[in-house]
Design a protein around this motif. Structure first.
Motif, PDB file in Angstrom:
ATOM      1  N   GLU A 158      27.348  10.572  17.064  1.00 30.37           N
ATOM      2  CA  GLU A 158      26.378  11.796  17.161  1.00 30.37           C
ATOM      3  C   GLU A 158      26.646  12.727  18.606  1.00 30.37           C
ATOM      4  OE1 GLU A 158      22.520   9.994  15.149  1.00 30.37           O
ATOM      5  OE2 GLU A 158      22.745   9.525  17.375  1.00 30.37           O
ATOM      6  N   GLU A 159      26.884  11.783  19.777  1.00 27.05           N
ATOM      7  CA  GLU A 159      27.276  12.340  20.892  1.00 27.05           C
ATOM      8  C   GLU A 159      28.694  13.229  20.920  1.00 27.05           C
ATOM      9  OE1 GLU A 159      28.741  11.077  25.410  1.00 27.05           O
ATOM     10  OE2 GLU A 159      27.210   9.941  24.451  1.00 27.05           O
ATOM     11  N   ASP A 160      29.724  12.809  20.010  1.00 26.83           N
ATOM     12  CA  ASP A 160      31.104  13.326  19.951  1.00 26.83           C
ATOM     13  C   ASP A 160      30.710  14.853  18.954  1.00 26.83           C
ATOM     14  OD1 ASP A 160      34.015  13.146  20.338  1.00 26.83           O
ATOM     15  OD2 ASP A 160      33.669  13.700  17.955  1.00 26.83           O
ATOM     16  N   ALA A 161      30.069  14.810  18.049  1.00 25.77           N
ATOM     17  CA  ALA A 161      29.783  15.959  17.238  1.00 25.77           C
ATOM     18  C   ALA A 161      29.090  16.876  18.255  1.00 25.77           C
ATOM     19  CB  ALA A 161      28.841  15.670  16.134  1.00 25.77           C
ATOM     20  N   ILE A 162      28.007  16.620  18.895  1.00 24.00           N
ATOM     21  CA  ILE A 162      27.153  17.389  19.623  1.00 24.00           C
ATOM     22  C   ILE A 162      27.999  18.091  20.914  1.00 24.00           C
ATOM     23  CG2 ILE A 162      25.233  17.821  20.897  1.00 24.00           C
ATOM     24  CD1 ILE A 162      23.888  15.645  19.395  1.00 24.00           C
ATOM     25  N   MET A 163      28.566  17.424  21.574  1.00 20.57           N
ATOM     26  CA  MET A 163      29.492  17.662  22.882  1.00 20.57           C
ATOM     27  C   MET A 163      30.787  18.189  22.806  1.00 20.57           C
ATOM     28  SD  MET A 163      27.270  17.410  25.260  1.00 20.57           S
ATOM     29  CE  MET A 163      28.271  17.723  26.597  1.00 20.57           C
ATOM     30  N   ARG A 164      31.620  17.772  21.417  1.00 22.25           N
ATOM     31  CA  ARG A 164      33.050  18.295  21.234  1.00 22.25           C
ATOM     32  C   ARG A 164      33.204  18.825  20.148  1.00 22.25           C
ATOM     33  NH1 ARG A 164      36.907  16.972  18.494  1.00 22.25           N
ATOM     34  NH2 ARG A 164      35.823  15.223  17.376  1.00 22.25           N
ATOM     35  N   ALA A 165      33.059  18.399  18.994  1.00 28.30           N
ATOM     36  CA  ALA A 165      33.340  18.960  17.875  1.00 28.30           C
ATOM     37  C   ALA A 165      32.547  20.424  17.447  1.00 28.30           C
ATOM     38  CB  ALA A 165      33.206  17.901  16.444  1.00 28.30           C
ATOM     39  N   ASN A 166      31.283  20.371  17.580  1.00 21.84           N
ATOM     40  CA  ASN A 166      30.304  21.547  17.298  1.00 21.84           C
ATOM     41  C   ASN A 166      30.591  22.712  18.345  1.00 21.84           C
ATOM     42  OD1 ASN A 166      29.367  19.953  15.349  1.00 21.84           O
ATOM     43  ND2 ASN A 166      27.280  19.657  16.226  1.00 21.84           N
ATOM     44  N   PRO A 167      30.900  22.565  19.682  1.00 17.54           N
ATOM     45  CA  PRO A 167      31.180  23.462  20.453  1.00 17.54           C
ATOM     46  C   PRO A 167      32.636  24.034  19.999  1.00 17.54           C
ATOM     47  CG  PRO A 167      29.972  21.697  21.835  1.00 17.54           C
ATOM     48  CD  PRO A 167      30.224  21.079  20.155  1.00 17.54           C
ATOM     49  N   GLN A 168      33.306  23.284  19.798  1.00 20.34           N
ATOM     50  CA  GLN A 168      34.681  23.772  19.492  1.00 20.34           C
ATOM     51  C   GLN A 168      34.835  24.682  18.245  1.00 20.34           C
ATOM     52  OE1 GLN A 168      37.871  20.837  19.722  1.00 20.34           O
ATOM     53  NE2 GLN A 168      37.216  20.036  21.567  1.00 20.34           N
ATOM     54  N   ARG A 169      33.730  24.221  17.238  1.00 18.46           N
ATOM     55  CA  ARG A 169      33.596  25.218  16.219  1.00 18.46           C
ATOM     56  C   ARG A 169      33.046  26.530  16.364  1.00 18.46           C
ATOM     57  NH1 ARG A 169      29.319  25.665  13.286  1.00 18.46           N
ATOM     58  NH2 ARG A 169      28.293  23.764  14.100  1.00 18.46           N
ATOM     59  N   ILE A 170      31.931  26.559  17.303  1.00 14.96           N
ATOM     60  CA  ILE A 170      31.398  27.713  17.581  1.00 14.96           C
ATOM     61  C   ILE A 170      31.802  28.650  18.311  1.00 14.96           C
ATOM     62  CG2 ILE A 170      28.881  28.255  18.667  1.00 14.96           C
ATOM     63  CD1 ILE A 170      27.892  25.797  17.688  1.00 14.96           C
ATOM     64  N   LEU A 171      32.428  28.332  19.462  1.00 11.28           N
ATOM     65  CA  LEU A 171      33.047  28.938  20.561  1.00 11.28           C
ATOM     66  C   LEU A 171      34.075  29.957  20.090  1.00 11.28           C
ATOM     67  CD1 LEU A 171      32.703  26.723  23.724  1.00 11.28           C
ATOM     68  CD2 LEU A 171      31.289  29.172  23.468  1.00 11.28           C
ATOM     69  N   PRO A 172      34.792  29.606  19.340  1.00 11.08           N
ATOM     70  CA  PRO A 172      36.050  30.539  19.217  1.00 11.08           C
ATOM     71  C   PRO A 172      35.639  32.000  18.426  1.00 11.08           C
ATOM     72  CG  PRO A 172      36.565  28.137  18.455  1.00 11.08           C
ATOM     73  CD  PRO A 172      35.257  28.081  18.693  1.00 11.08           C
ATOM     74  N   VAL A 173      36.258  33.150  18.734  1.00 12.63           N
ATOM     75  CA  VAL A 173      35.871  34.081  18.116  1.00 12.63           C
ATOM     76  C   VAL A 173      36.454  34.220  16.445  1.00 12.63           C
ATOM     77  CG1 VAL A 173      36.786  36.768  18.002  1.00 12.63           C
ATOM     78  CG2 VAL A 173      36.588  35.371  20.305  1.00 12.63           C
ATOM     79  N   GLN A 174      35.482  34.631  15.513  1.00 12.82           N
ATOM     80  CA  GLN A 174      35.844  34.536  14.137  1.00 12.82           C
ATOM     81  C   GLN A 174      35.472  36.017  13.609  1.00 12.82           C
ATOM     82  OE1 GLN A 174      33.051  31.678  12.570  1.00 12.82           O
ATOM     83  NE2 GLN A 174      33.735  29.843  13.984  1.00 12.82           N
TER      84      GLN A 174
END
Length: 349
Positions: free
Chosen positions: A333-349
């Motif tokens: 849960e912590e890894d998804a919230i702190m790493r995976a999800n921000p890395q999905r959201i922050l890039p320009v799409q």
């Protein structure tokens, strides 16, 4: 309108980077947030270069803690201070280089503060006057320029859009900012992050953005720890998550009493993951700030915040996350919230 060099990349103060370079990412912090000039006793309405003493304070009292982020696998953060209360663009480059941490900056507009609260002693101080004076199109164009062309003629670009509301139902002026943010988001591909402390505001915010045709997966509803901890409001959040929206718990300081008061939030997070929606929780944050304002420092003047315990910024890693693990937050849960999800959201799409 979108610059090809930004597509798939994260726009930081030092330029576009690959999402994998971010590591773990707090998605709601403030390195510099200065709203009111206590010497002149007036609202700050335009950005200006930092005074030498202000720069020295931040380089000595803030940047060393940002440098410690790297010890926890955190190599970036989203700075959600919008104009005109940010620092001058060159400072973010200097601070980022000194700390070895990437800084993603925001364009956008702050909420309309209730008359009489904080520094809003006059109606004209409730919100940046530029916002009231401008049309939706003018506000949208302002945001687009800061993302595409850069801040104040520099090579420093905003990488996200920040807007907010004060109450469950937004004011006419706040609605204007949300419609502008939606249009700027669609023109540029960056994401929108919001100030949403009041339960019910998540719905009024998302309804406007949805009405404007925003892809809700490009929206992060901020300050929602209380929303997710409350079973009734969490149910509403889950429905919005199913439609794509992301939610961000913030202001999670751990005081001398420990983290027990956060148990309902951790239990709520478990429920979100059990519903298969863990990908919609974005980047635990403190909302730590070096800032000005009544209710913060003794005389309101600029300095480290008083509403989240020290140490600055890294309290998240030294106190909050360890407390959450004791309450049952899992590594996944912590890894998804702190790493995976921000890395999905922050890039320009």
């Amino acid at each position: 309108m979108l610059l090809d060099k930004f597509r798939g990349k994260v726009i930081t103060a030092r330029g576009p980077i690959e999402p994998s370079a971010l590591g773990r990412v707090p998605m709601h912090e403030h390195l510099h947030s200065d709203a009111f000039d206590y010497d002149r006793m007036e609202l700050i309405t335009e950005e200006r270069p930092l005074a030498p003493e202000r720069r020295k304070l931040l380089m000595e009292d803030a940047v060393p803690f940002l440098k410690q982020y790297n010890e926890y696998g955190c190599h970036a953060f989203l700075d959600v201070t919008m104009p005109p209360w940010r620092a001058w663009p060159d400072f973010y480059v200097e601070a980022s280089e000194a700390a070895g941490v990437h800084i993603v900056l925001c364009t956008g507009f702050y909420r309309e503060i209730e008359l009489g609260k904080y520094w809003a002693k006059k109606p004209e101080w409730q919100i940046w006057p530029f916002v009231r004076q401008s049309s939706v199109e003018e506000l949208a164009n302002f945001c687009v320029r800061e993302i595409v062309e850069g801040l104040h003629g520099t090579d420093v670009h905003a990488g996200a859009i920040k807007v907010g509301t004060s109450q469950p139902e937004m004011t006419e002026t706040e609605e204007k900012t949300f419609r502008a943010a939606a249009r700027a988001q669609q023109a540029t591909g960056v994401h929108i992050t919001t100030h949403c402390t009041q339960k019910g505001a998540e719905t009024s915010q998302l309804e406007i953005l949805d009405e404007e045709g925003t892809d809700l997966s490009r929206v992060v509803i901020g300050h929602t720890a209380g929303h997710l901890a409350d079973p009734a409001t969490r149910k509403i959040c889950l429905e919005w998550m199913r439609r794509g929206a992301n939610f961000l718990p913030t202001n999670m300081g751990i005081d001398a009493k420990g983290g027990e008061r956060w148990r309902p939030l951790v239990e709520g997070i478990h429920e979100v993951f059990q519903a298969g929606l863990g990908g919609r929780l974005a980047g635990f944050s403190l909302d730590w700030a070096f800032c000005s304002g009544e209710g913060n420092n003794k005389d309101g003047r600029f300095g480290p915040c008083s509403y989240i315990p020290p140490p600055p910024f890294v309290h998240l890693f030294t106190h909050t996350l360890p407390a959450f693990r004791k309450l049952g937050l899992t590594e996944a849960e912590e890894d998804a919230i702190m790493r995976a999800n921000p890395q999905r959201i922050l890039p320009v799409q």
